[in-house]
Write an enzyme that holds these catalytic residues in place. Structure first.
Site, mmCIF file in Angstrom:
data_model
loop_
_atom_site.group_PDB
_atom_site.id
_atom_site.type_symbol
_atom_site.label_atom_id
_atom_site.label_comp_id
_atom_site.label_asym_id
_atom_site.label_seq_id
_atom_site.Cartn_x
_atom_site.Cartn_y
_atom_site.Cartn_z
ATOM 1 N N ASN A 11 0.879 -1.172 0.000
ATOM 2 C CA ASN A 11 0.000 0.000 0.000
ATOM 3 C C ASN A 11 0.914 1.219 0.000
ATOM 4 O OD1 ASN A 11 -1.752 2.064 0.508
ATOM 5 N ND2 ASN A 11 -2.692 1.131 2.310
ATOM 6 N N ARG A 92 -2.628 -2.081 -3.360
ATOM 7 C CA ARG A 92 -3.809 -1.238 -3.166
ATOM 8 C C ARG A 92 -3.655 -0.033 -4.094
ATOM 9 N NH1 ARG A 92 -4.906 3.348 1.060
ATOM 10 N NH2 ARG A 92 -7.058 3.773 0.515
ATOM 11 N N HIS A 181 -12.646 3.456 0.065
ATOM 12 C CA HIS A 181 -12.697 2.425 1.113
ATOM 13 C C HIS A 181 -13.418 1.160 0.633
ATOM 14 C CE1 HIS A 181 -12.564 5.797 4.391
ATOM 15 N NE2 HIS A 181 -11.343 5.348 4.150
ATOM 16 N N ARG A 242 -10.866 16.049 7.738
ATOM 17 C CA ARG A 242 -11.664 16.505 6.588
ATOM 18 C C ARG A 242 -13.050 16.920 7.063
ATOM 19 N NH1 ARG A 242 -10.415 11.249 3.832
ATOM 20 N NH2 ARG A 242 -8.310 11.477 2.995
ATOM 21 N N ILE A 333 -12.161 3.859 14.680
ATOM 22 C CA ILE A 333 -13.195 4.384 15.585
ATOM 23 C C ILE A 333 -14.352 3.390 15.691
ATOM 24 C CG2 ILE A 333 -14.878 6.249 15.919
ATOM 25 C CD1 ILE A 333 -12.892 8.130 14.475
ATOM 26 N N GLU A 386 -8.276 -4.987 5.107
ATOM 27 C CA GLU A 386 -8.097 -4.690 3.685
ATOM 28 C C GLU A 386 -6.966 -5.513 3.073
ATOM 29 O OE1 GLU A 386 -8.917 -0.171 3.030
ATOM 30 O OE2 GLU A 386 -8.549 -0.491 5.152
HETATM 31 P P1 AMP Z 1 -7.798 4.242 11.393
HETATM 32 O O1 AMP Z 1 -7.651 5.374 10.411
HETATM 33 O O2 AMP Z 1 -8.763 3.180 10.949
HETATM 34 O O3 AMP Z 1 -6.492 3.673 11.877
HETATM 35 O O4 AMP Z 1 -8.481 4.879 12.701
HETATM 36 C C1 AMP Z 1 -7.893 5.923 13.424
HETATM 37 C C2 AMP Z 1 -8.903 6.476 14.413
HETATM 38 O O5 AMP Z 1 -9.329 5.427 15.315
HETATM 39 C C3 AMP Z 1 -8.352 7.587 15.283
HETATM 40 O O6 AMP Z 1 -9.296 8.641 15.375
HETATM 41 C C4 AMP Z 1 -8.221 6.922 16.640
HETATM 42 O O7 AMP Z 1 -8.351 7.840 17.680
HETATM 43 C C5 AMP Z 1 -9.391 5.961 16.611
HETATM 44 N N1 AMP Z 1 -9.239 4.953 17.657
HETATM 45 C C6 AMP Z 1 -8.328 3.960 17.750
HETATM 46 N N2 AMP Z 1 -8.475 3.296 18.912
HETATM 47 C C7 AMP Z 1 -9.500 3.885 19.589
HETATM 48 C C8 AMP Z 1 -10.153 3.660 20.836
HETATM 49 N N3 AMP Z 1 -9.756 2.677 21.664
HETATM 50 N N4 AMP Z 1 -11.189 4.464 21.181
HETATM 51 C C9 AMP Z 1 -11.595 5.454 20.361
HETATM 52 N N5 AMP Z 1 -11.034 5.709 19.167
HETATM 53 C C10 AMP Z 1 -9.995 4.938 18.780
#
Ligand code: AMP
Length: 402
Positions: A11, A92, A181, A242, A333, A386
């Site tokens: 990726n 990717r 996505h 964003r 999240i 992914e």
């Molecule tokens: P990603 O782009 O899929 O890696 O997701 C990143 C987002 O996931 C960021 O906003 C992190 O703060 C959120 N995130 C990861 N772990 C947690 C958690 N335990 N509680 C709340 N948000 C989380």
């Protein structure tokens, strides 16, 4: 295909290269890592294999080819995986325009088409091609497969993908909604159908990929029929940095009344808005939850707007779906924030969602499961993967040889 087959998944971003070596059938990962700050004075390579973590500073200016070279020379050897077990490299690729509705074995024509789609994704497709060229040089004998973020959404009907702009912009410039996505939405859709015990072709879902980037997809009979990202990843939900949907008139206002350049507007909407912009604190959901609990008003407001926009979009997707078999949360999240899931489902009680607090709080990192009460509308958490879907597509294309 041998049982021990492996696929290397790449990726490639403008200054980063993520890689993973996995079994396309079981999804087991043997090695994963990332080269970061590539091309800068201090590039860094970090990787993990089961039970071990490593990192190494690379020479200043080292770029994608250096990471792949190290992968070939050292890392694949270290994991004691003979290169013979490698059957393909899966890439990717962000934008396949209207040309790719599914993954493709890479040949010169595919490379040319990805390059043609670069005007739709100028930040993403060129680095994807860098990774492809570097991998072809490193593994000239291996099939290379491109897996497109946009491909899953090529089933959107015209009324969902067209903007209400002069039609000539679509006809002549291919300006339309493409969505992103796709691999993640596809992966969780397949898992959700499995969990529900239904054939995917008969399953209706709303898939919420909530990470730093966030998008919602309506899946009808296993196919994407609407999605919240558009021509670019800027449209739709509130994201980490964003803004998601705004009044298009805002752009004229920022330019005319405030004298902002297009570059400044792009930076404002993509990098300074969303959770970060509203909270004036962070784009990180965890940090915002902590700060909100301590009374930080900006953090509270950012989370409130994020969850309200999301709930509103979910309700809107009842229009194309009519019947919803499950609402699926995924991404950093979606998989981890019990707070966000609760705040969203609370606003959807009229659609039959009733949160099971215990299930919601006890869904642990990496686990999948139901978070709504039995007998009420199904809300599920499904960790996305992914890399696995890219590896699977690569393996099945190699198997079929088309
Ligand atoms: P990603 O782009 O899929 O890696 O997701 C990143 C987002 O996931 C960021 O906003 C992190 O703060 C959120 N995130 C990861 N772990 C947690 C958690 N335990 N509680 C709340 N948000 C989380």
């Amino acid at each position: 295909m041998p049982d021990s087959s492996r696929v290397l998944v790449l990726n490639s971003g403008s200054s980063s290269l993520k890689f993973a070596l996995l079994d396309p059938h079981s999804g087991e990962q043997y090695l994963s890592g990332i080269g970061e700050a590539l091309g800068s004075s201090e590039p860094l390579l970090s990787w993990r294999s089961p039970g071990q973590k490593h990192s190494r500073q690379l020479d200043g200016g080292a770029a994608h080819a250096v990471v792949i070279e190290l992968l070939v020379r050292e890392l694949l050897e270290e994991t004691s995986l003979a290169q013979g077990a490698l059957i393909a490299v899966g890439h990717r690729v962000v934008h396949g325009g209207e040309r790719f509705a599914r993954s493709a074995l890479i040949d010169q024509q595919v490379i040319d088409t990805i390059a043609e789609c670069a005007d739709l994704a100028p930040l993403h497709n060129p680095p994807g091609l860098l990774g492809i060229h570097a991998a072809i040089n490193a593994f000239p004998e291996l099939p290379q497969v491109a897996v497109f973020d946009t491909a899953f959404h090529q089933t959107l009907p015209r009324h969902a993908y067209l903007y209400a702009l002069p039609y000539s912009l679509y006809r002549d410039q291919r300006i339309r909604r493409y969505g992103m996505h796709g691999s993640s939405h596809r992966f969780v859709s397949e898992r959700a159908a499995d969990l529900l015990g239904k054939p995917l072709q008969e399953t209706n879902l709303i898939s919420a990929h909530l990470g730093n980037g966030a998008s919602l997809t309506a899946v009808k009979n296993g196919e994407s029929v609407d999605t919240s990202m558009g021509l670019t990843p800027l449209e739709g939900l509130v994201m980490g940095t964003r803004c998601g949907d705004v009044d298009a008139g805002l752009l004229m206002h920022l330019g005319d009344a405030l004298g902002f350049s297009l570059e400044k507007i792009g930076c404002l909407l993509n990098r300074e808005s969303g959770l970060l912009g509203i909270s004036e604190l962070s784009n990180d959901c965890r940090e915002l939850e902590r700060a909100a609990a301590e009374g930080h008003d900006g953090a509270r407001l950012a989370l409130e707007i994020f969850c309200y926009r999301l709930a509103k979009y979910i309700a809107a997707y009842t229009v194309p779906l009519q019947r919803i078999d499950a609402l699926v949360f995924t991404g950093g999240i979606g998989e981890n924030s019990a707070f966000v899931r609760q705040a969203v489902l609370c606003q959807l009680q009229h659609l039959g969602y009733q949160l099971d607090n215990h299930r919601n709080q006890s869904t642990r990192f990496g686990a999948e499961g139901r978070i709504s009460k039995d007998g009420t509308a199904a809300a599920l958490v499904i960790p996305t993967n992914e890399e696995w879907i890219i590896a699977r597509d690569a393996a099945s294309l190699v198997e079929r040889g088309d």
